[in-house]
Design a protein around this motif. Structure first.
Motif, PDB file in Angstrom:
ATOM      1  N   ASP A  31     -80.918 -18.278  -7.093  1.00  0.00           N
ATOM      2  CA  ASP A  31     -80.358 -17.829  -8.362  1.00  0.00           C
ATOM      3  C   ASP A  31     -80.744 -18.726  -9.530  1.00  0.00           C
ATOM      4  OD1 ASP A  31     -77.594 -16.942 -10.103  1.00  0.00           O
ATOM      5  OD2 ASP A  31     -78.670 -15.462  -8.895  1.00  0.00           O
ATOM      6  N   TYR A  32     -80.812 -18.133 -10.698  1.00  0.00           N
ATOM      7  CA  TYR A  32     -81.118 -18.850 -11.925  1.00  0.00           C
ATOM      8  C   TYR A  32     -79.839 -19.242 -12.671  1.00  0.00           C
ATOM      9  CZ  TYR A  32     -86.095 -17.838 -11.682  1.00  0.00           C
ATOM     10  OH  TYR A  32     -87.410 -17.799 -11.310  1.00  0.00           O
ATOM     11  N   THR A  34     -78.276 -19.460 -16.423  1.00  0.00           N
ATOM     12  CA  THR A  34     -78.486 -18.835 -17.720  1.00  0.00           C
ATOM     13  C   THR A  34     -77.381 -19.257 -18.679  1.00  0.00           C
ATOM     14  OG1 THR A  34     -79.319 -16.918 -16.497  1.00  0.00           O
ATOM     15  CG2 THR A  34     -78.974 -16.634 -18.860  1.00  0.00           C
ATOM     16  N   ASN A  99     -75.295 -11.796  -4.840  1.00  0.00           N
ATOM     17  CA  ASN A  99     -74.873 -12.855  -5.748  1.00  0.00           C
ATOM     18  C   ASN A  99     -73.937 -12.315  -6.817  1.00  0.00           C
ATOM     19  OD1 ASN A  99     -76.415 -14.686  -4.388  1.00  0.00           O
ATOM     20  ND2 ASN A  99     -78.148 -14.524  -5.769  1.00  0.00           N
TER      21      ASN A  99
END
Lengths: 113, 114
Positions: A31-32, A34, A99
């Motif tokens: 996952d990123y 942000t 997620n």
């Protein structure tokens, strides 16, 4: 369920650099991270996104350590118009492998003249 | 390119009434999300559509809330019957990809239940 943690508020002055840190202990490996900015009566607006190390764009930089359990949004030379609420957004793993997206509580940044 | 739009911008209804919020995502965005912020609280995830399918609706507070996305384009969020605690700002967002991809938010619908 783990959640993100940010300072509730910060104060700064025009021209200074502002660093806002967010902790996210259970971030998923794919996952990123942000960051979003929100002005009153508007929806959140994307600022920057990263996965690891450092990312820079025209408005901010994002620093992410190797363990990815935290991230720091850096705003160079803030102006009065940067007064807003800043959120970090990461995904957390839930059962089934999907997620789930969770907003942080947000940091209310006030920039003073 | 048009951004995410939401209608209405503000709705005032009485307890027990029904309200339907609409969200038009950015064209081509398969992923559509609903969030809400109750007064003084954090922005909370409600649900996530991938096209017309509900990928995750774990954030929906109770069965008085019904979200639909027929045809995979615009979405509606119906509250029936509305309660006082439903007051808040309801945001819609869309993205090209799911997960942590950049989400584009609409301006929100402010719902006031009296």
């Amino acid at each position: 369920l783990a959640k993100t943690t940010q300072p509730i508020s910060m104060d700064s002055y025009e021209g200074q650099e502002v660093n806002i840190t967010c902790s996210h202990n259970n971030i998923a490996t794919n996952d990123y991270i942000t960051w979003y900015q929100q002005f009153p009566s508007q929806g959140p607006r994307f600022i920057i996104q990263g996965y690891k190390t450092k990312v820079t764009n025209e408005v901010a930089s994002l620093f992410i350590p190797a363990d990815r359990k935290s991230s720091t949004l850096s705003l160079p030379r803030v102006s009065l118009s940067d007064t807003a609420v800043y959120y970090c957004l990461v995904g957390f793993p839930v059962s089934g492998g999907y997620n789930k997206l969770i907003f942080g509580a947000g940091t209310r940044l006030a920039v003073h003249p | 390119e048009a951004g995410v739009t939401q209608f209405p911008s503000h709705s005032v209804i009485e307890k027990g009434q029904t309200v339907t919020l609409r969200c038009d995502p950015i064209s081509g965005h398969d992923n559509l999300y609903w969030y809400r912020r109750v007064m003084g609280k954090e922005i909370k995830f409600l649900l996530h559509f991938v096209k017309e399918s509900k990928q995750d609706e774990s954030g929906m507070p109770n069965n008085r809330f019904l979200a639909e996305r027929t045809g995979g384009t615009y979405s509606t969020l119906k509250v029936q019957p509305a309660e006082l605690e439903d007051s808040g700002v309801y945001f819609c967002a869309s993205s090209l990809r799911p997960g942590g991809d950049e989400q584009y938010f609409g301006p929100g619908t402010r719902l006031t239940v009296t």
